[in-house]
Design an enzyme around this catalytic site. Structure first.
Site, PDB file in Angstrom:
ATOM      1  N   GLU A 174      -2.186 -21.967  -2.861  1.00 52.15           N
ATOM      2  CA  GLU A 174      -3.270 -22.943  -2.758  1.00 52.15           C
ATOM      3  C   GLU A 174      -4.418 -22.605  -3.727  1.00 52.15           C
ATOM      4  O   GLU A 174      -4.928 -23.459  -4.443  1.00 52.15           O
ATOM      5  CB  GLU A 174      -3.778 -22.935  -1.313  1.00 52.15           C
ATOM      6  N   ASP A 183      -8.276 -10.810  -6.281  1.00 53.99           N
ATOM      7  CA  ASP A 183      -7.100  -9.950  -6.487  1.00 53.99           C
ATOM      8  C   ASP A 183      -6.013 -10.324  -5.473  1.00 53.99           C
ATOM      9  O   ASP A 183      -4.986  -9.671  -5.408  1.00 53.99           O
ATOM     10  CB  ASP A 183      -7.534  -8.478  -6.287  1.00 53.99           C
ATOM     11  N   HIS A 239      -3.074  -8.583  -7.369  1.00 54.05           N
ATOM     12  CA  HIS A 239      -3.392  -7.323  -6.679  1.00 54.05           C
ATOM     13  C   HIS A 239      -3.201  -6.111  -7.605  1.00 54.05           C
ATOM     14  O   HIS A 239      -2.426  -5.201  -7.314  1.00 54.05           O
ATOM     15  CB  HIS A 239      -2.527  -7.169  -5.411  1.00 54.05           C
ATOM     16  N   LEU A 240      -3.980  -6.129  -8.697  1.00 55.49           N
ATOM     17  CA  LEU A 240      -3.851  -5.044  -9.688  1.00 55.49           C
ATOM     18  C   LEU A 240      -4.959  -4.014  -9.601  1.00 55.49           C
ATOM     19  O   LEU A 240      -5.013  -3.082 -10.403  1.00 55.49           O
ATOM     20  CB  LEU A 240      -3.836  -5.643 -11.109  1.00 55.49           C
ATOM     21  N   GLY A 241      -5.876  -4.192  -8.611  1.00 58.99           N
ATOM     22  CA  GLY A 241      -7.051  -3.315  -8.533  1.00 58.99           C
ATOM     23  C   GLY A 241      -6.733  -1.837  -8.681  1.00 58.99           C
ATOM     24  O   GLY A 241      -7.402  -1.121  -9.432  1.00 58.99           O
ATOM     25  N   ARG A 293     -10.100  -7.985   0.177  1.00 52.25           N
ATOM     26  CA  ARG A 293      -8.949  -8.573   0.859  1.00 52.25           C
ATOM     27  C   ARG A 293      -9.149 -10.082   0.929  1.00 52.25           C
ATOM     28  O   ARG A 293     -10.272 -10.570   1.166  1.00 52.25           O
ATOM     29  CB  ARG A 293      -8.796  -8.039   2.292  1.00 52.25           C
ATOM     30  N   ASP A 342     -25.087  -3.020   2.904  1.00 54.16           N
ATOM     31  CA  ASP A 342     -24.112  -2.271   3.707  1.00 54.16           C
ATOM     32  C   ASP A 342     -24.845  -1.656   4.892  1.00 54.16           C
ATOM     33  O   ASP A 342     -25.513  -0.620   4.760  1.00 54.16           O
ATOM     34  CB  ASP A 342     -23.449  -1.163   2.860  1.00 54.16           C
ATOM     35  N   ILE A 373     -15.953   2.177  -3.708  1.00 57.52           N
ATOM     36  CA  ILE A 373     -15.891   1.212  -4.816  1.00 57.52           C
ATOM     37  C   ILE A 373     -17.252   0.561  -5.056  1.00 57.52           C
ATOM     38  O   ILE A 373     -17.731   0.492  -6.191  1.00 57.52           O
ATOM     39  CB  ILE A 373     -14.820   0.135  -4.536  1.00 57.52           C
TER      40      ILE A 373
HETATM   41  N1  LIG Z   1      -7.871  -4.600  -4.971  1.00 58.62           N
HETATM   42  C1  LIG Z   1      -7.416  -3.390  -4.743  1.00 58.62           C
HETATM   43  O1  LIG Z   1      -6.406  -2.957  -5.294  1.00 58.62           O
HETATM   44  C2  LIG Z   1      -8.171  -2.498  -3.803  1.00 58.62           C
HETATM   45  C3  LIG Z   1      -8.184  -1.111  -4.024  1.00 58.62           C
HETATM   46  C4  LIG Z   1      -8.893  -0.294  -3.137  1.00 58.62           C
HETATM   47  C5  LIG Z   1      -9.536  -0.863  -2.042  1.00 58.62           C
HETATM   48  N2  LIG Z   1      -9.463  -2.212  -1.859  1.00 58.62           N
HETATM   49  C6  LIG Z   1     -10.148  -2.848  -0.713  1.00 58.62           C
HETATM   50  O2  LIG Z   1     -11.531  -2.547  -0.815  1.00 58.62           O
HETATM   51  C7  LIG Z   1     -12.017  -2.079   0.435  1.00 58.62           C
HETATM   52  C8  LIG Z   1     -13.138  -1.103   0.185  1.00 58.62           C
HETATM   53  O3  LIG Z   1     -12.623   0.066  -0.442  1.00 58.62           O
HETATM   54  P1  LIG Z   1     -13.501   1.398  -0.567  1.00 58.62           P
HETATM   55  O4  LIG Z   1     -12.607   2.417  -1.151  1.00 58.62           O
HETATM   56  O5  LIG Z   1     -14.811   1.119  -1.196  1.00 58.62           O
HETATM   57  O6  LIG Z   1     -13.722   1.700   0.991  1.00 58.62           O
HETATM   58  P2  LIG Z   1     -14.898   2.516   1.679  1.00 58.62           P
HETATM   59  O7  LIG Z   1     -14.448   2.759   3.073  1.00 58.62           O
HETATM   60  O8  LIG Z   1     -15.292   3.676   0.850  1.00 58.62           O
HETATM   61  O9  LIG Z   1     -16.125   1.497   1.689  1.00 58.62           O
HETATM   62  C9  LIG Z   1     -16.211   0.380   2.519  1.00 58.62           C
HETATM   63  C10 LIG Z   1     -17.675   0.137   2.805  1.00 58.62           C
HETATM   64  O10 LIG Z   1     -17.807  -1.122   3.480  1.00 58.62           O
HETATM   65  C11 LIG Z   1     -18.870  -0.970   4.403  1.00 58.62           C
HETATM   66  N3  LIG Z   1     -18.820  -2.018   5.415  1.00 58.62           N
HETATM   67  C12 LIG Z   1     -18.020  -2.084   6.508  1.00 58.62           C
HETATM   68  N4  LIG Z   1     -18.281  -3.224   7.178  1.00 58.62           N
HETATM   69  C13 LIG Z   1     -19.268  -3.867   6.498  1.00 58.62           C
HETATM   70  C14 LIG Z   1     -19.966  -5.086   6.705  1.00 58.62           C
HETATM   71  N5  LIG Z   1     -19.704  -5.868   7.748  1.00 58.62           N
HETATM   72  N6  LIG Z   1     -20.909  -5.450   5.802  1.00 58.62           N
HETATM   73  C15 LIG Z   1     -21.170  -4.669   4.735  1.00 58.62           C
HETATM   74  N7  LIG Z   1     -20.550  -3.484   4.500  1.00 58.62           N
HETATM   75  C16 LIG Z   1     -19.613  -3.098   5.369  1.00 58.62           C
HETATM   76  C17 LIG Z   1     -18.697   0.430   4.959  1.00 58.62           C
HETATM   77  O11 LIG Z   1     -19.892   0.908   5.541  1.00 58.62           O
HETATM   78  C18 LIG Z   1     -18.302   1.202   3.710  1.00 58.62           C
HETATM   79  O12 LIG Z   1     -19.443   1.772   3.086  1.00 58.62           O
HETATM   80  C19 LIG Z   1     -10.779  -1.451   1.116  1.00 58.62           C
HETATM   81  O13 LIG Z   1     -10.901  -1.474   2.519  1.00 58.62           O
HETATM   82  C20 LIG Z   1      -9.650  -2.324   0.632  1.00 58.62           C
HETATM   83  O14 LIG Z   1      -9.472  -3.422   1.505  1.00 58.62           O
HETATM   84  C21 LIG Z   1      -8.794  -3.029  -2.707  1.00 58.62           C
HETATM   85  O1  LIG Z   2      -6.482  -0.896  -0.381  1.00 56.35           O
HETATM   86  C1  LIG Z   2      -6.053  -0.449  -1.435  1.00 56.35           C
HETATM   87  O2  LIG Z   2      -6.072   0.773  -1.712  1.00 56.35           O
HETATM   88  C2  LIG Z   2      -5.586  -1.398  -2.467  1.00 56.35           C
HETATM   89  O3  LIG Z   2      -5.514  -2.696  -2.017  1.00 56.35           O
HETATM   90  C3  LIG Z   2      -4.425  -0.938  -3.264  1.00 56.35           C
HETATM   91  O4  LIG Z   2      -3.219  -1.355  -2.709  1.00 56.35           O
HETATM   92  P1  LIG Z   2      -1.862  -0.903  -3.454  1.00 56.35           P
HETATM   93  O5  LIG Z   2      -1.749   0.558  -3.269  1.00 56.35           O
HETATM   94  O6  LIG Z   2      -0.785  -1.659  -2.778  1.00 56.35           O
HETATM   95  O7  LIG Z   2      -2.015  -1.298  -4.895  1.00 56.35           O
END
Ligand SMILES: NC(=O)c1ccc[n+]([C@@H]2O[C@H](COP(=O)([O-])OP(=O)(O)OC[C@H]3O[C@@H](n4cnc5c(N)ncnc54)[C@H](O)[C@@H]3O)[C@@H](O)[C@H]2O)c1
Ligand SMILES: O=C(O)[C@H](O)COP(=O)(O)O
Length: 390
Positions: free
Chosen positions: A258, A253, A270-272, A229, A165, A146
């Site tokens: 609160e 998200d 949580h619509l990401g 998160r 990162d 992302i």
């Molecule tokens: N809102 C949503 O619906 C949604 C959707 C997808 C993912 N997410 C969240 O987003 C997070 C990231 O997703 P992604 O697909 O990019 O994962 P990813 O594993 O591809 O990327 C995570 C990155 O974070 C880096 N990282 C780890 N610890 C770190 C630190 N202390 N400081 C800086 N960077 C650090 C890792 O090296 C990695 O490059 C997921 O773990 C999830 O919690 C949320």
């Molecule tokens: O970590 C994720 O992939 C997102 O937070 C998405 O969660 P969801 O599948 O419940 O929408």
């Protein structure tokens, strides 16, 4: 026939790829696999029958992955499958935090019975003036699937982009524009940036990473976006930073009661990843991974076991063994099979942290006694016959 239990609604397009050899169930007490999105598994008793858990999504903080590894259960996720959906919502978050469109639209709607509204608009609009993104500085924390997309998109919006990162993968680095500036610490950019966006997993090391001390160093008027998160930032710190004026807006998200009571919080439910495209991508990838493991013993995109791939077996039998990553496991496994006069045609042994996986193609049918002997080796967690023919 394999049974896959779903703990959340999963895209039908993905589920249909399971095919005729699978039963999809929400109730069965003894499934072979579990498929879920954000369902919290921490308090759930895991049936002995479960061999693999597929997270249709990225974050696995809802799953006790180490505990399951110790039970020999493989957990997989779907890296990158929902990244574009999140990136697009982050762009919206940047705009919502910059332009007062939410209050503006709400005000306009409140005037729906006012025939003079068109005249009032020109007078009232001054209340809803905002700022532009072009030329502003943004810090992208976490440059994975992302973060890379967000950083590149922010550049194309004319922003000055800093990326942080310390564990960036080679693949991510290749995807990142060379115009993104490398930050060596979070503290280096927190005082410089107008926007900070978080894209790291929630793990012990990242919990409360935007703490009170860091927020005190923030550039006044900072807009903070959290599509990763909730627990990466504490509510108390958000409140304090808003009261001091350091934090102008928090887009999250993961709102709770609160946070939703604070004026400058934009809470999204949580619509990401909630787009048809992303749900389908995640489900397809998770289904593929579950099928690979159940049918061929191959591990793809695991978060608690090593990835391990030997294609489709061409020998009479294939055995998959999850075990501890300790000395002499391979020696004991191969000599146990040798004692039963079973010849190994091909094998792969890989480890990840405390756990390891051994996949063996053998030249004759295996008996349940042989499997029993393998199961009794200290450190072996689960033994599966994946294929067994004469
Ligand atoms: N809102 C949503 O619906 C949604 C959707 C997808 C993912 N997410 C969240 O987003 C997070 C990231 O997703 P992604 O697909 O990019 O994962 P990813 O594993 O591809 O990327 C995570 C990155 O974070 C880096 N990282 C780890 N610890 C770190 C630190 N202390 N400081 C800086 N960077 C650090 C890792 O090296 C990695 O490059 C997921 O773990 C999830 O919690 C949320
Ligand atoms: O970590 C994720 O992939 C997102 O937070 C998405 O969660 P969801 O599948 O419940 O929408």
């Amino acid at each position: 026939m394999f049974k896959v239990k779903t703990l959340n609604n999963i895209s039908q397009e993905g589920l249909s790829l399971l095919g005729g050899n699978y039963i999809i169930t929400a109730e069965d007490p003894n499934p072979d696999a579990i498929l879920l999105r954000s369902f919290k598994m921490h308090d759930m008793e895991l049936p002995e029958s479960v061999k693999i858990i597929g997270r249709a999504g990225a974050g696995v903080n809802n799953i006790p992955i180490e505990e399951y590894a110790a039970q020999g259960v493989v957990v997989v996720n779907t890296p990158g499958a929902n990244a574009n959906a999140v990136k697009e919502l982050v762009i919206l978050g940047l705009l919502l935090s910059s332009r007062k469109v939410i209050s503006g639209i709400n005000w306009a709607k409140s005037q729906q019975d006012n025939p003079e509204v068109d005249k009032l608009i020109e007078k009232e609009k001054a209340k809803f003036a905002g700022q532009e993104l072009t030329g502003k500085k943004i810090g992208v924390i976490g440059l994975g699937a992302i973060g890379v997309l967000v950083a590149n998109a922010a550049l194309s919006l004319g922003m000055e982009v800093y990326g942080y990162d310390p564990f960036v993968s080679v693949e991510s680095a290749w995807g990142l524009s060379c115009d993104v500036k490398r930050a060596l610490s979070l503290d280096e950019i927190i005082g410089e940036c107008d926007y900070i966006t978080l894209h790291v997993p929630l793990i012990d090391q990242t919990k409360n990473m935007i703490n009170a001390e860091r927020l005190k160093k923030a550039k006044p008027g900072l807009r903070l976006l959290n599509f990763a998160r909730g627990a990466l930032v504490s509510n108390d710190n958000i409140k304090a930073a808003m009261e001091s004026g350091d934090l102008a807006c928090y887009v999250t998200d993961f709102p709770d009661q609160e946070l939703l009571q604070l004026d400058n919080v934009i809470g999204i439910p949580h619509l990401g990843a909630s787009t048809a495209e992303s749900e389908e991508n995640c489900a397809r990838m998770a289904v593929h991974e579950i099928k690979e493991y159940l049918e061929n013993g191959n591990i793809v995109n695991s978060v608690n076991y090593p990835d391990c791939y030997m294609g489709i077996s061409s020998t009479p039998a294939r055995i998959g063994i999850t075990h501890k990553n300790i000395p002499n496991m391979v020696g004991q496994i191969t000599s146990s099979l040798a004692k039963d006069n079973i010849n190994i045609g091909d094998m792969l042994n890989k480890s990840k942290g405390e756990f390891a996986y051994t996949l063996l193609d053998v030249d004759s049918k295996v008996t349940l006694d042989s499997i029993d002997r393998l199961e009794k080796i200290a450190g072996v967690l689960k033994v599966r016959i994946i294929k067994n023919e004469n």
